[in-house]
Design a protein around this motif. Structure first.
Motif, short mmCIF file in Angstrom:
data_model
loop_
_atom_site.label_atom_id
_atom_site.label_comp_id
_atom_site.label_asym_id
_atom_site.label_seq_id
_atom_site.Cartn_x
_atom_site.Cartn_y
_atom_site.Cartn_z
N ASP A 27 -5.66 13.39 30.26
CA ASP A 27 -5.26 12.34 29.56
C ASP A 27 -4.48 11.55 30.43
O ASP A 27 -3.94 12.54 32.04
N SER A 28 -4.16 10.81 30.50
CA SER A 28 -4.07 9.64 31.26
C SER A 28 -2.86 8.78 31.03
O SER A 28 -2.83 8.49 30.13
N LEU A 29 -1.75 8.26 31.96
CA LEU A 29 -0.67 7.07 30.91
C LEU A 29 -0.49 5.61 31.97
O LEU A 29 -0.98 5.64 33.53
N ILE A 30 -0.95 4.78 31.01
CA ILE A 30 -0.67 3.23 31.93
C ILE A 30 0.29 2.91 31.62
O ILE A 30 0.34 2.77 30.55
N ARG A 31 1.16 1.81 31.53
CA ARG A 31 2.41 1.15 31.52
C ARG A 31 2.46 -0.21 31.41
O ARG A 31 0.89 -0.32 32.32
N THR A 32 2.44 -1.20 30.28
CA THR A 32 2.44 -2.40 30.88
C THR A 32 3.54 -3.63 30.21
O THR A 32 3.89 -2.92 29.21
N ARG A 78 3.22 4.10 22.46
CA ARG A 78 1.95 4.45 23.23
C ARG A 78 0.76 3.89 22.51
O ARG A 78 0.76 4.87 21.37
N VAL A 79 -0.51 3.35 22.87
CA VAL A 79 -1.79 3.75 22.07
C VAL A 79 -1.90 4.24 22.69
O VAL A 79 -2.47 4.10 24.03
N ARG A 80 -3.01 5.52 22.34
CA ARG A 80 -4.23 5.90 21.89
C ARG A 80 -5.89 4.95 22.58
O ARG A 80 -5.91 4.68 21.10
N LEU A 81 -6.03 5.31 23.95
CA LEU A 81 -7.62 4.62 24.05
C LEU A 81 -8.27 6.11 23.97
O LEU A 81 -8.36 6.72 25.15
N ALA A 82 -9.29 6.78 23.12
CA ALA A 82 -9.99 7.77 23.09
C ALA A 82 -10.92 8.09 24.14
O ALA A 82 -11.99 6.92 24.62
N ALA A 83 -11.26 8.63 25.08
CA ALA A 83 -12.34 9.27 26.25
C ALA A 83 -12.04 7.95 26.88
O ALA A 83 -12.58 7.55 27.63
N GLN A 84 -10.62 7.35 27.23
CA GLN A 84 -10.66 7.11 28.48
C GLN A 84 -10.09 7.06 29.65
O GLN A 84 -9.83 6.45 30.60
N GLY A 85 -9.73 8.37 29.26
CA GLY A 85 -9.00 9.32 30.63
C GLY A 85 -9.83 10.40 31.38
O GLY A 85 -11.04 8.53 32.28
N GLU A 86 -8.96 10.61 32.79
CA GLU A 86 -10.10 10.96 33.59
C GLU A 86 -10.78 11.74 33.24
O GLU A 86 -10.75 12.25 31.65
N VAL A 87 -12.29 11.48 33.92
CA VAL A 87 -13.60 12.65 33.81
C VAL A 87 -13.10 14.01 34.28
O VAL A 87 -12.14 14.05 35.08
N GLY A 88 -13.30 15.13 33.42
CA GLY A 88 -13.22 16.54 34.03
C GLY A 88 -14.25 16.47 35.18
O GLY A 88 -15.45 15.81 35.08
N ALA A 137 -14.17 13.36 28.72
CA ALA A 137 -12.82 12.67 29.15
C ALA A 137 -11.72 13.07 28.55
O ALA A 137 -11.66 12.76 27.36
N GLY A 138 -10.73 12.79 29.22
CA GLY A 138 -9.42 12.56 28.28
C GLY A 138 -8.81 11.34 27.32
O GLY A 138 -9.70 10.96 27.51
N ASP A 139 -7.78 11.74 27.46
CA ASP A 139 -7.44 10.23 26.45
C ASP A 139 -7.01 9.03 27.12
O ASP A 139 -6.17 10.05 28.07
N LEU A 140 -6.44 7.80 27.56
CA LEU A 140 -5.52 6.82 28.22
C LEU A 140 -4.59 6.73 27.41
O LEU A 140 -5.03 5.79 26.23
#
Ligand SMILES: [Zn+2]
Ligand SMILES: [Zn+2]
Length: 385
Positions: free
Chosen positions: A119-124, A232-242, A248-251
Motif C-alpha cells: 500500500d502507499s500513502l500520499i497526503r493532500t 484517509r481515503v482508500r483508492l483500491a489497487a492504486q498503490g505499488e505494483v508488486g 497492486a496495493g491500495d493507495l
C-alpha cells in the motif's frame, strides 16, 4: 516446581496424541522463528516445543502425570538427553506437515517471483470548504507500475527464467544449528533468488527483471464531503505494483485540513467569534456571517446580549461523512467596550449612567444566577467543549 506442560500447550490432562499435535501445530504456526522473529515468541516456541516433546513421550508423560518433571531429574540438566533427540522428527513433522499448501519433510514451496504490492500513502491539503463540499483532487503519485516492456515477466524478449542453482528451486536454504532443542533445522530465503526459486539469466532491459518500474503519474482522487484532518481515503489497487508485476496495493490519500480564517472545526460543528459593540449588544442588531456552505447568513443579536453568549445556527456546520446530516455553527459573542471616547460621547454615557441609578459595580456571589453563565462556560472549558 514441575512445569505445567499441559498448560503450555493449552490442552487438558487427558489430551490424546492427536490433540497434542493439533495444539502444538497451532502454536508453532504463530511462534516458529521462521514466522515470528520476535524474541519472546522464540522463547515461547522453545517452551512449547519442549512441552510437546515431553507429552508425546509416554514415559515422560507418565512422570508429568505423577506430578514430577522428567527434565528436572537426570538427562544432564541440558533439557534433552541424546536419547530424547529422536522425538525431534515428530516436532518438525507436526509443524511442517500441517502447513497449508506446503509439502512434508520440511521442504517448502518457493514463494514465487510474483508478490502482491505494498500500500502507499500520499497526503493532500484541503481547505475547510473543500472538506465541506467534497472535491476531486488531482494528485501526482510516485509508485511502482507494471513494466510496459515485459508486462511483469521480468525477462528479455522470449527468454525464460531458470531454476535457481543455489537452492535448486526450493526458494530457501537450510542449515542445522545447535540450540536448546538440540539440533534445529532452520531455513531462510535463498540469497541468490530471494525466495523465488528461479532466476532470470536474461532480464528485461527496462526493469532489470523486477517486472515493475517506478513512475510518476496523475490520479484523480474523489474526496467525499465531510472528511476531516487525518482521515484517509482508500483508492483500491492504486498503490505499488508488486515484484514480478504482482497485484497492486491500495493507495491511501490522507487529508491535511488547512486552518480556516474564520471557523474552528470541532467534529461536525463549526465555531466562530463575533465581535459586537457594547451598544449593539444592549440594543440588539444583526450581523452577516459568511457560512461555509450556505453563503451569507444573518445572525440576530438580541437586545441585552451578554458577553460570552453563544448563538447556535442549527444545521449550518459541516456535513457528516456519508450522511445527509449537518453539524451546527456556533457563534461566540465577544462584546466590545469602547476604549476611546470623545468629550461628547463621555457626556452622553454620563447622562445614561444618571438614568440608571441602580447600576453599580459589585462583587458577585458565586452562586448567583448572573454568574451561572460564566461558571457554566468555565465548566464547559474544563470538559473540553
Ligand atoms: Zn520489464
Ligand atoms: Zn534460490
Amino acid at each position: 516446581m514441575a512445569r505445567d506442560y499441559y498448560g503450555l500447550l493449552g490442552v487438558g490432562k487427558n489430551a490424546t496424541d492427536q490433540e497434542l499435535k493439533r495444539a502444538y501445530r497451532k502454536l508453532a504456526r504463530e511462534l516458529h522463528p521462521d514466522v515470528n522473529p520476535d524474541e519472546a515468541a522464540q522463547a515461547r516456541f522453545k517452551e512449547v516445543s519442549t512441552a510437546y516433546e515431553v507429552l508425546t513421550d509416554p514415559e515422560k508423560r507418565r512422570i508429568v502425570d505423577l506430578g514430577g518433571d522428567p527434565l528436572e531429574n537426570g538427562g544432564g540438566g541440558a533439557g534433552f538427553s541424546g536419547a530424547g533427540f529422536g522425538g525431534l522428527g515428530d516436532v518438525f513433522e507436526a509443524f511442517f506437515g500441517g502447513m497449508s499448501g506446503q509439502g512434508g519433510g520440511g521442504a517448502r514451496k518457493p514463494r514465487g517471483r510474483v508478490q502482491p504490492g505494498a500500500d502507499s500513502l500520499i497526503r493532500t491539503r484541503l481547505s475547510l470548504a473543500e472538506c465541506a463540499v467534497g472535491v476531486t483532487k488531482h494528485l501526482t503519485v510516485d509508485t511502482a507500475i507494471l513494466c510496459d516492456i515485459c508486462h511483469g515477466a521480468g525477462t528479455n524478449g522470449n527468454s525464460k527464467p531458470v531454476r535457481c542453482e543455489t537452492c535448486d528451486g526450493a526458494g530457501e536454504v537450510q542449515s542445522v544449528q545447535r540450540s536448546f532443542l538440540g539440533q534445529v533445522l532452520t531455513s531462510r530465503p535463498c540469497p541468490t533468488c530471494r525466495g523465488a526459486g528461479e532466476t532470470i539469466p536474461d532480464p528485461c532491459h527496462k526493469c532489470g527483471g523486477d517486472g515493475r518500474v517506478r513512475a510518476r503519474r496523475e490520479i484523480a482522487a474523489p474526496i467525499p464531503a465531510g472528511v476531516a484532518n487525518g482521515m484517509r481515503v482508500r483508492l483500491a489497487a492504486q498503490g505499488e505494483v508488486g515484484p514480478g508485476g504482482g497485484h497492486a496495493g491500495d493507495l491511501y490519500v490522507e487529508v491535511v485540513e488547512q486552518p480556516h480564517d474564520t471557523f474552528v472545526r470541532d467534529g461536525d460543528d463549526l465555531h466562530c467569534t463575533v465581535r459586537v459593540p457594547m451598544v449593539d449588544a444592549a440594543l440588539g442588531t444583526t450581523v452577516v456571517v459568511d457560512t461555509i456552505l450556505d453563503g451569507p447568513t444573518e445572525l440576530t443579536i438580541n437586545p441585552g446580549t451578554q458577553p460570552g453568549e453563544v448563538i447556535q445556527l442549527r444545521g449550518h456546520g459541516m456535513p457528516r461523512l456519508r450522511s445527509g446530516a449537518r453539524g451546527d455553527l456556533l457563534a461566540h459573542l465577544d462584546i466590545v467596550v469602547p476604549t476611546k471616547l470623545d468629550g461628547k460621547q463621555t457626556d452622553m454615557l454620563r447622562k445614561f449612567k444618571g438614568s440608571r441609578d441602580k447600576d453599580r459595580a459589585e462583587v458577585m456571589s458565586a452562586q448567583s444566577e448572573h454568574n451561572s453563565g460564566l461558571f457554566a462556560r468555565l465548566r464547559a472549558s474544563f470538559s473540553g467543549r
